[in-house]
Design a protein around this motif. Structure first.
Motif, PDB file in Angstrom:
ATOM      1  N   THR A 267       0.825  -1.206   0.000  1.00 34.73           N
ATOM      2  CA  THR A 267       0.000   0.000   0.000  1.00 34.73           C
ATOM      3  C   THR A 267       0.862   1.262   0.000  1.00 34.73           C
ATOM      4  OG1 THR A 267      -0.152  -0.169   2.426  1.00 34.73           O
ATOM      5  CG2 THR A 267      -1.951  -1.111   1.134  1.00 34.73           C
ATOM      6  N   THR A 268       2.021   1.209   0.669  1.00 39.96           N
ATOM      7  CA  THR A 268       2.917   2.362   0.679  1.00 39.96           C
ATOM      8  C   THR A 268       3.471   2.632  -0.712  1.00 39.96           C
ATOM      9  OG1 THR A 268       3.542   1.961   2.986  1.00 39.96           O
ATOM     10  CG2 THR A 268       5.051   3.282   1.652  1.00 39.96           C
ATOM     11  N   ALA A 269       3.841   1.578  -1.442  1.00 42.09           N
ATOM     12  CA  ALA A 269       4.371   1.750  -2.806  1.00 42.09           C
ATOM     13  C   ALA A 269       3.324   2.375  -3.716  1.00 42.09           C
ATOM     14  CB  ALA A 269       4.833   0.404  -3.354  1.00 42.09           C
ATOM     15  N   ILE A 270       2.082   1.925  -3.603  1.00 41.68           N
ATOM     16  CA  ILE A 270       1.008   2.502  -4.419  1.00 41.68           C
ATOM     17  C   ILE A 270       0.810   3.965  -4.050  1.00 41.68           C
ATOM     18  CG2 ILE A 270      -1.451   2.369  -4.984  1.00 41.68           C
ATOM     19  CD1 ILE A 270      -1.284  -0.646  -4.360  1.00 41.68           C
ATOM     20  N   ALA A 271       0.803   4.247  -2.748  1.00 44.21           N
ATOM     21  CA  ALA A 271       0.603   5.617  -2.297  1.00 44.21           C
ATOM     22  C   ALA A 271       1.698   6.551  -2.797  1.00 44.21           C
ATOM     23  CB  ALA A 271       0.537   5.657  -0.769  1.00 44.21           C
ATOM     24  N   MET A 272       2.954   6.109  -2.732  1.00 44.30           N
ATOM     25  CA  MET A 272       4.044   6.984  -3.152  1.00 44.30           C
ATOM     26  C   MET A 272       4.088   7.144  -4.664  1.00 44.30           C
ATOM     27  SD  MET A 272       4.947   7.889  -0.281  1.00 44.30           S
ATOM     28  CE  MET A 272       6.106   9.086  -0.931  1.00 44.30           C
ATOM     29  N   SER A 273       3.600   6.147  -5.421  1.00 41.79           N
ATOM     30  CA  SER A 273       3.531   6.302  -6.877  1.00 41.79           C
ATOM     31  C   SER A 273       2.533   7.377  -7.269  1.00 41.79           C
ATOM     32  CB  SER A 273       3.153   4.967  -7.525  1.00 41.79           C
ATOM     33  OG  SER A 273       1.825   4.600  -7.195  1.00 41.79           O
ATOM     34  N   VAL A 274       1.624   7.699  -6.358  1.00 42.56           N
ATOM     35  CA  VAL A 274       0.676   8.796  -6.596  1.00 42.56           C
ATOM     36  C   VAL A 274       1.201  10.097  -6.000  1.00 42.56           C
ATOM     37  CG1 VAL A 274      -1.660   9.649  -6.102  1.00 42.56           C
ATOM     38  CG2 VAL A 274      -1.302   7.239  -6.667  1.00 42.56           C
ATOM     39  N   ALA A 275       1.705  10.038  -4.763  1.00 41.15           N
ATOM     40  CA  ALA A 275       2.078  11.249  -4.045  1.00 41.15           C
ATOM     41  C   ALA A 275       3.317  11.927  -4.618  1.00 41.15           C
ATOM     42  CB  ALA A 275       2.308  10.911  -2.563  1.00 41.15           C
TER      43      ALA A 275
END
Length: 313
Positions: A96-104
């Motif tokens: 979930t962190t990887a997905i979040a940072m790919s957006v942020a």
């Protein structure tokens, strides 16, 4: 004669001195003690938290071996057949962190570049508070928005489970964007104007100057903002608890339900596990791992900031 009298009167006035009085020293000491106590409270609080976490974690490892905790690939401490492998929880957290940072990262960095280099001052004065307003939205709102709006929308095109890592990660990315964008903006604005003018004098376009001069000069602040965003994503609870589900799986499929370390901690802290039981102690064992991960990220952030810090005259 009259002017002379004025001069004499002026010379006869007592001169004011700036000599320190004993009362000034007492006031300084009082303020110093108060400030020291304020700093000491935060330090003692941190020490107390760390002590309690690792004390109960030590008790946990008296009943569960390191091999069971770090080598097992299943996490089922609440089932009849117990497994204590931490990796499914770590997997869900970093997925979930990887997905979040790919957006942020792209959203935050692009917004910072626009507000610093392209936006008019009046426009920037309106847009920056509007972007930072996202950080003030309660995380439970992001969680329910992901569950009730984002997931049904994505299920029209993807075979998602109702609870899935993708929706939770996307909403976490939106939530973390102000953190990355705000710190990156401060780092970019701290770059001296002379570097921009020098780049223009060498014939670089504005876009070339941004990517070849400004961003490299602000690299330490940008990387620090990214690592801080990662720490925020790793420690997020309500969004992943609501939208990602409570299925600890060792998988890379972002369309499946997963459980993060914080989501499990929220589940256990609900009060269903008796105090002092093994299930209760797993809360502290998972918390200790989360603490060490966050500490490592903060240490790495400080090292990066010092390693790539630019100094200007």
């Amino acid at each position: 004669m009259q002017s002379g009298n004025y001069q004499n009167d002026f010379n006869q006035e007592p001169r004011r001195t700036l000599e320190r009085q004993p009362s000034d020293d007492i006031q300084d000491k009082i303020v110093e003690v108060i400030l020291f106590c304020c700093a000491l409270v935060s330090i003692l609080t941190t020490i107390g938290i760390v002590f309690i976490i690792f004390q109960v974690t030590f008790e946990f490892f008296q009943e569960v071996s390191f091999a069971q905790f770090f080598l097992d690939t299943q996490w089922t401490p609440l089932f009849a057949e117990r497994h204590f492998g931490i990796w499914p929880l770590i997997n869900g957290t970093f997925m979930t962190t990887a997905i979040a940072m790919s957006v942020a990262i792209p959203l935050g960095l692009c917004s910072a570049i626009y507000l610093s280099e392209y936006a008019q001052p009046k426009v920037a004065a309106i847009l920056r508070p509007a972007v930072e307003l996202l950080a003030g939205v309660p995380t439970v709102v992001y969680g329910y928005f992901a569950l009730l709006f984002v997931t049904p929308l994505l299920r029209n095109i993807l075979p998602l489970e109702i609870f899935n890592a993708l929706s939770a990660g996307l909403m976490m990315g939106v939530m973390i964007t102000p953190t990355v964008g705000s710190i990156s903006l401060d780092a970019i604005q701290a770059v001296p104007r002379s570097l921009r003018e020098g780049a223009s004098a060498l014939g670089l376009t504005k876009l070339e100057a941004i990517f070849r001069v400004v961003l490299p000069a602000a690299l330490s602040g940008i990387i620090a903002s990214i690592i801080l965003g990662i720490s925020r994503a790793v420690g997020e609870t309500m969004t992943v608890l609501i939208a990602a589900g409570q299925q600890p799986r060792l998988t890379v499929n972002i369309m499946e339900s997963v459980q993060t370390m914080t989501a499990y901690m929220a589940q256990i802290s609900g009060g269903d596990s008796p105090r002092g039981s093994l299930n209760y102690k797993t809360l502290y064992a998972v918390g200790a791992v989360l603490f060490l991960i966050t500490l490592a990220l903060n240490i790495f952030s400080n090292w990066i900031a010092k390693r790539f810090k630019e100094k200007y005259e």
